[in-house]
Design an enzyme around this catalytic site. Structure first.
Site, PDB file in Angstrom:
ATOM      1  N   ASP A   1      -5.952   0.529   9.395  1.00  0.00           N
ATOM      2  CA  ASP A   1      -6.324   1.944   9.400  1.00  0.00           C
ATOM      3  C   ASP A   1      -6.193   2.535   8.002  1.00  0.00           C
ATOM      4  O   ASP A   1      -5.172   2.381   7.339  1.00  0.00           O
ATOM      5  CB  ASP A   1      -5.445   2.716  10.379  1.00  0.00           C
ATOM      6  CG  ASP A   1      -5.918   4.144  10.592  1.00  0.00           C
ATOM      7  OD1 ASP A   1      -7.115   4.411  10.380  1.00  0.00           O
ATOM      8  OD2 ASP A   1      -5.092   4.990  10.971  1.00  0.00           O
TER       9      ASP A   1
ATOM     10  N   SER B   1       1.913   4.352   8.060  1.00  0.00           N
ATOM     11  CA  SER B   1       2.266   3.923   9.412  1.00  0.00           C
ATOM     12  C   SER B   1       3.669   3.341   9.380  1.00  0.00           C
ATOM     13  O   SER B   1       4.596   4.012   8.932  1.00  0.00           O
ATOM     14  CB  SER B   1       1.233   2.908   9.937  1.00  0.00           C
ATOM     15  OG  SER B   1       1.499   2.582  11.283  1.00  0.00           O
TER      16      SER B   1
ATOM     17  N   HIS C   1       1.210   7.678  11.385  1.00  0.00           N
ATOM     18  CA  HIS C   1       1.152   7.239  12.780  1.00  0.00           C
ATOM     19  C   HIS C   1       2.466   7.581  13.470  1.00  0.00           C
ATOM     20  O   HIS C   1       3.475   6.893  13.300  1.00  0.00           O
ATOM     21  CB  HIS C   1       0.921   5.726  12.858  1.00  0.00           C
ATOM     22  CG  HIS C   1      -0.431   5.300  12.406  1.00  0.00           C
ATOM     23  ND1 HIS C   1      -0.746   4.002  12.067  1.00  0.00           N
ATOM     24  CD2 HIS C   1      -1.580   6.010  12.223  1.00  0.00           C
ATOM     25  CE1 HIS C   1      -2.009   3.923  11.716  1.00  0.00           C
ATOM     26  NE2 HIS C   1      -2.536   5.127  11.797  1.00  0.00           N
TER      27      HIS C   1
END
EC number: 3.1.1.61
Length: 342
Positions: free
Chosen positions: A279, A159, A186
């Site tokens: 995540d 991310s 992401h």
């Protein structure tokens, strides 16, 4: 949320103020006109979110993002006049720790589309991410599938800070690396094709976007490319799904890692790189429980030590490694890919 604005153009600042004012739960904490001032403000009055322009006097948005993430880390959203025209700078900023990017809204009210909505949607998405304290619910685990004649699969999640980490990892792999790599970063689908092309310029292995029905192949890197979740189907091919609907970020690393556990019939390695939030932590844990080797990036080399920290905290990582050692570890593991990695 308390929001800081970093932009030297009065019209852009006014457009951002008006957009933020549409949501009573948000307020403008301060306005900085360049990156140096933004860093000072972040240290003195830490915001929940910074809306960062790219092109500014003294210190630009990329350098400011890097400095803020080093000295006073917070969520940063790149908001600039033309994201598409500044794609390379956007990826640099995301590599330094920015979460996403969106065009600056305009003050014009004509037309059917509300110019404030894209920015508000990004702010809402980041707000959900910041509010997340509990890990995502894990999909039900399927029975272990028998191993087949498939290449080893390296499943990578990243991310904030991911683009730079990914380039550093990929450029260290040989051009005859005999594993398939699939990356869930992401990133909004508007930037996915450009990011794949950008990564391809650094990687000895070809980098392409993952399409519906793509099959992971040895010596090829596939990048998740939509705002839906990338996952492996029971046939071992890649597909996209909207479920689960309520996740702080799309695509979800956890969804992909769990699908590897459920449906990949060969050996696999899980890698969780820099990023904000949790995540990927549960998915990495599931991969390790299944018997796959798992790696989390260490704190010292992470632009944002959130996702790998969460993984390490629950024992999801077989190894916690600095970024510069991950590629060598992958090479070593793949060379021994028929051994049990635990």
């Amino acid at each position: 949320m308390n929001i800081g604005i970093v932009n030297d153009l009065p019209l852009a600042v006014e457009a951002l103020r008006r957009t933020i004012a549409l949501r009573p739960e948000h307020r403008v904490l301060w306005v900085a006109t360049d990156g140096a001032q933004a860093l000072d403000f972040c240290v003195a009055q830490p915001p929940d979110l910074v809306l960062m322009d790219l092109v500014m006097p003294r210190i630009d948005g990329v350098s400011a993002t890097r400095s803020i993430m080093e000295r006073s880390p917070c969520a940063i959203l790149i908001v600039t006049a033309n994201v598409g025209a500044n794609a390379s700078y956007v990826y640099e900023a995301m590599g330094a720790g920015a979460l996403d990017a969106v065009d600056t809204p305009t003050l014009e009210q004509g037309g059917s589309a509300d110019p404030s909505q894209p920015l508000l949607a990004k702010i809402d998405q980041i707000g959900r991410l910041l509010a997340t304290r509990m890990p995502l619910a894990a999909p039900a685990a399927a029975a272990p599938a028998p191993q087949g004649a498939l290449p080893p699969l390296v499943a990578i999640g990243a991310s904030a800070g991911g683009p730079t980490a990914l380039t550093a990892l990929l450029r260290r792999l040989p051009d005859d690396f005999p594993a398939a790599l699939v990356i869930v970063q992401h990133v909004d689908q508007a930037f996915a094709i450009g990011m794949a092309q950008w990564l391809d310029g650094y990687s000895p292995l070809p980098v392409r976007i993952a399409r519906q029905g793509s099959v992971p192949q040895a010596g090829e890197v596939l990048l998740a490319a939509t705002n839906d979740h990338l996952h492996l189907t029971s046939r071992g091919v890649l597909a996209y799904t909207r479920r689960p609907e309520e996740t702080p970020y799309r695509p979800s690393v956890d969804v992909f890692f769990h699908s590897v556990v459920d449906h990949w019939k060969g050996e696999a390695i899980g890698v969780l790189l820099t990023g904000m939030g949790r995540d990927g932590a549960l998915g990495l844990k599931a991969m390790r429980t299944k018997g796959h080797y798992t790696i989390a990036q260490d704190e010292a080399t992470s632009a944002v030590y959130g996702m790998p920290k969460a993984a390490a905290a629950i024992g999801a990582a077989s190894a916690v490694l600095p970024l510069e050692r991950i590629a060598d570890q992958l090479i070593s593991l793949v060379q021994r890919n028929r051994q049990r990695w635990r």
